[in-house]
Design an enzyme around this catalytic site. Structure first.
Site, PDB file in Angstrom:
ATOM      1  N   SER A 221      27.215  46.942  78.606  1.00  0.00           N
ATOM      2  CA  SER A 221      26.600  47.280  77.315  1.00  0.00           C
ATOM      3  C   SER A 221      25.380  46.410  77.106  1.00  0.00           C
ATOM      4  O   SER A 221      25.300  45.289  77.614  1.00  0.00           O
ATOM      5  CB  SER A 221      27.596  47.054  76.169  1.00  0.00           C
ATOM      6  OG  SER A 221      26.953  47.133  74.909  1.00  0.00           O
ATOM      7  N   TYR A 234      34.402  41.763  72.338  1.00  0.00           N
ATOM      8  CA  TYR A 234      33.791  42.876  73.069  1.00  0.00           C
ATOM      9  C   TYR A 234      32.567  42.413  73.856  1.00  0.00           C
ATOM     10  O   TYR A 234      32.439  42.707  75.057  1.00  0.00           O
ATOM     11  CB  TYR A 234      33.392  43.977  72.081  1.00  0.00           C
ATOM     12  CG  TYR A 234      32.685  45.147  72.719  1.00  0.00           C
ATOM     13  CD1 TYR A 234      33.402  46.136  73.377  1.00  0.00           C
ATOM     14  CD2 TYR A 234      31.294  45.259  72.681  1.00  0.00           C
ATOM     15  CE1 TYR A 234      32.756  47.214  73.972  1.00  0.00           C
ATOM     16  CE2 TYR A 234      30.641  46.327  73.268  1.00  0.00           C
ATOM     17  CZ  TYR A 234      31.377  47.298  73.913  1.00  0.00           C
ATOM     18  OH  TYR A 234      30.732  48.351  74.517  1.00  0.00           O
TER      19      TYR A 234
END
Length: 355
Positions: A221, A234
């Site tokens: 990401s 995350y």
């Protein structure tokens, strides 16, 4: 009697879809394209424009610069990643983790429609009818559990053959402040987002090395480069994948068959999937929300071409690393303007799967 159909108006105005990425795409196919740039001075010459004319000199210089940049870019990619391998889908076995929905489902279903041997690994259970309809073999498995991955790996080899393309896509997000995360939630994030990559790599990479070819896709990401409030677990788990990808490439370079294994790192921006539903981008022009179709298209294109490389969309994701070399004061201003640390404040975390 025919049923009446109603045409609904667009929910958003036309300028909502005007983004810097769209503008750059148009430019890349026009004045930024070397072929188009070379055509312009030829057209001027066809009109008997003398070489000494400023317009002729300018267009020749522009075409020359774009051609040099293009050639240097191709040489750089070849030096860094080597020659692409030939991909024959009839000979490939594709494994997609987290392929029950979202990005993973799109990739799996596209390859399923093309007649490839596709195995989806996901905690969700699928019926035989649905699997047969999509042309995909589904295997229920918790990718964070090493034993389950090994058992499913054996079944895939027996059913389809040794996997040659591995797309590590599974992931979860809780979207909570650090002090509100339970130990179980932190552990589950790293098991699914990070440790699952180790499990699948150690399970399927030996078969690729034995075959002498393969492709490994690591879905990380853009937040792996940034960090963000309410996403500590995350972003940490996704950041670890950047180091894993770099280390994997380094180790493959040392193995006899390693250079024949393609590696692709994917660092997309915010996807319009249930995982980040409710999160609003601060600027749709500079940081548009990315459709899973756009990312899937780029992954499939690179896999089909047998190439290694990196996929970063939208545009800002390609240049986000430059933020780290800017003065810290400027970094703080950009973070405050972007709203990256406020995006998750009003979103309730529910552990959605990143598929």
């Amino acid at each position: 009697m025919k049923a009446k159909t109603s045409l609904s108006l667009p929910e958003k105005p036309w300028h909502h879809y005007l983004t810097i990425d769209l503008i750059l795409t148009v430019l890349n196919y026009t004045i930024f394209h070397p072929f188009v740039a070379c055509i312009i001075p030829l057209c001027l010459r066809a009109q008997l424009t003398p070489y000494e004319h400023p317009a002729m000199r300018l267009t020749i210089a522009w075409a020359f610069i774009l051609t040099v940049v293009s050639v240097v870019g191709l040489m750089s990619d070849r030096f860094a990643y080597g020659a692409p391998r030939e991909v024959d889908l009839s000979e490939e076995v594709i494994v997609v983790t987290g392929g029950a929905r979202g990005l993973g489902a799109l990739i799996a279903e596209v390859y399923g429609m093309r007649g490839a041997n596709v195995a989806v690994i996901d905690v969700k259970k699928f019926g035989e009818d649905e699997a047969e309809e999509k042309g995909i073999a589904y295997y229920q498995c918790d990718v964070g559990d090493r034993k389950q991955v090994e058992e499913v790996g054996k079944r895939i080899v027996e059913d389809l053959g040794p996997p040659t393309i591995l797309i590590n896509n599974a992931g979860i997000v809780h979207g909570k402040p650090l002090l509100e995360l339970s130990p179980e939630e932190i552990e589950s994030t790293f098991r699914i987002n990070t440790l699952s990559h180790f499990h699948t790599l150690q399970t399927f990479l030996p078969g690729m090395l034995s075959a002498g070819y393969g492709t490994i896709v690591t879905v990380s990401s853009v937040l792996a480069h940034l960090g963000a409030a309410n996403l500590s677990d995350y972003t940490s788990s996704k950041s670890a994948l950047l180091a894993l990808h770099a280390s994997l490439r380094a180790e493959l370079a040392l193995l006899p068959q390693g250079p024949n294994i393609n590696t692709i790192l994917v660092t997309p921006g915010q996807l319009c999937t249930p995982m980040f539903s409710g999160v609003k981008t601060p600027s749709n022009f500079f940081a548009p929300i990315v459709g899973p179709v756009d990312v899937a298209k780029e992954i499939i294109r690179m896999v089909d071409r047998g190439e290694s490389g990196e996929i970063a969309v939208p545009l800002y994701a390609r240049w986000i690393r430059l933020l780290g070399v800017m003065p810290v004061g400027l970094q703080s201003m950009i973070r405050a303007w972007s709203g990256v640390d406020r995006a998750m404040v009003h979103r309730a975390g529910n552990g959605n799967t990143d598929s």
